[in-house]
Design an enzyme around this catalytic site. Structure first.
Site, PDB file in Angstrom:
ATOM      1  N   PRO A  88    -162.908 -10.288 -18.150  1.00  0.00           N
ATOM      2  CA  PRO A  88    -163.099 -11.874 -17.134  1.00  0.00           C
ATOM      3  C   PRO A  88    -162.010 -11.263 -16.284  1.00  0.00           C
ATOM      4  O   PRO A  88    -161.258 -10.442 -16.638  1.00  0.00           O
ATOM      5  CB  PRO A  88    -161.676 -12.699 -18.293  1.00  0.00           C
ATOM      6  CG  PRO A  88    -163.126 -12.620 -19.920  1.00  0.00           C
ATOM      7  CD  PRO A  88    -163.201 -10.803 -19.488  1.00  0.00           C
ATOM      8  N   CYS A  89    -162.364 -11.612 -14.607  1.00  0.00           N
ATOM      9  CA  CYS A  89    -161.867 -11.198 -13.774  1.00  0.00           C
ATOM     10  C   CYS A  89    -160.346 -11.613 -12.644  1.00  0.00           C
ATOM     11  O   CYS A  89    -160.323 -11.531 -11.406  1.00  0.00           O
ATOM     12  CB  CYS A  89    -162.539 -10.827 -12.510  1.00  0.00           C
ATOM     13  SG  CYS A  89    -163.556 -12.159 -12.417  1.00  0.00           S
ATOM     14  N   GLN A  90    -160.851 -13.163 -13.351  1.00  0.00           N
ATOM     15  CA  GLN A  90    -159.657 -14.165 -12.288  1.00  0.00           C
ATOM     16  C   GLN A  90    -158.015 -13.605 -11.811  1.00  0.00           C
ATOM     17  O   GLN A  90    -157.597 -13.610 -11.264  1.00  0.00           O
ATOM     18  CB  GLN A  90    -159.095 -15.704 -13.607  1.00  0.00           C
ATOM     19  CG  GLN A  90    -160.805 -15.941 -13.713  1.00  0.00           C
ATOM     20  CD  GLN A  90    -162.073 -15.870 -14.590  1.00  0.00           C
ATOM     21  OE1 GLN A  90    -161.442 -14.744 -15.567  1.00  0.00           O
ATOM     22  NE2 GLN A  90    -162.606 -16.392 -15.444  1.00  0.00           N
TER      23      GLN A  90
END
Length: 241
Positions: A88-90
């Site tokens: 996950p890059c958020q």
């Protein structure tokens, strides 16, 4: 693809698989995705529809062991060609609040590392947003590279991954009709030096119409899509993206 043909393909372990976009790229390059790990049930439904014969683990990676992944893939420690995935890059995205390692999603980077160390593939490919490179003055990147590079002891031998210098690549430089910059980290335990593909010049550049212009007219949005759309405003206010 017949089972006989697949038997001769190098096997890949896919983490944070989503709907399988990264997997498609590796399959196009001649690999076989032997197992996908994905927490989102809707994405798993998509994977099952498109790849009914592929093993899918619909769980949070935090609750998945390396041995469970290997068993699902029909592999032993050291047999996988690659572990691939985009955690996950958020937490690191320039479009978000950038909580980084202070966000539990950001710490999932190190679950990728754990699965690599427990399954001992020949190599790995990790994809993430450009913002990972400078979060907290590069602290997350430094920790990630250090963890990936630590020696792994297995069956009386010590293995170490050679990590090529991470690079930010833009999809538009490789024939994709989208400016999409992504950090790519590649490593292998074969002592090989990996060369990233050089950017190419496409004239004229591909357009979105080139990519999807032949698709049929869209159907009415599903109930799931409408429900997700209703959360966009709250998500932007809470997370900033």
């Amino acid at each position: 693809m017949s089972q006989i043909e697949n038997q001769h393909k190098e096997k890949v372990i896919s983490l944070f698989s989503g709907a399988g976009g990264l997997d498609i790229g590796f399959e196009s390059a001649g690999f076989q995705v032997a197992v996908a790990v994905e927490v989102d049930p809707s994405c798993c439904d998509t994977l099952r529809t498109n790849k009914p014969d592929m093993a899918i683990i619909n769980k949070s990676i935090v609750d998945v062991t390396g041995q469970e992944v290997l068993d699902a893939a029909g592999l032993k420690v050291g047999e996988a060609a690659l572990v691939i995935g985009g955690p996950p890059c958020q937490s690191f995205s320039l479009a978000g609040l950038r909580k980084g390692l202070d966000d539990e999603r950001g710490r999932l980077l190190f679950e990728f590392v754990r699965i690599v160390r427990e399954t001992l593939p020949k190599g790995f490919v990790l994809e993430n947003v450009k913002g990972l490179t400078n979060w907290d003055h590069g602290r997350a990147m430094q920790l990630l590279i250090e963890e990936l590079g630590k020696p792994v002891e297995y069956d009386g031998l010590v293995h170490r991954y050679t990590i090529s210098t991470p690079q930010v690549l833009n999809a538009v430089d490789y024939g994709v009709p989208q400016n999409r910059e992504r950090l790519i980290i590649v490593g292998n335990r074969m002592g090989k030096h990996f060369l990233y593909p050089a950017p190419q010049v496409f004239e004229p550049k591909k357009t979105v119409w080139d990519a999807i212009g032949n698709l049929p007219e869209p159907e009415k949005p599903s109930e799931t899509a409408q429900r997700v759309a209703e959360t966009i405003k709250e998500r932007r206010e809470k997370y900033g993206y």
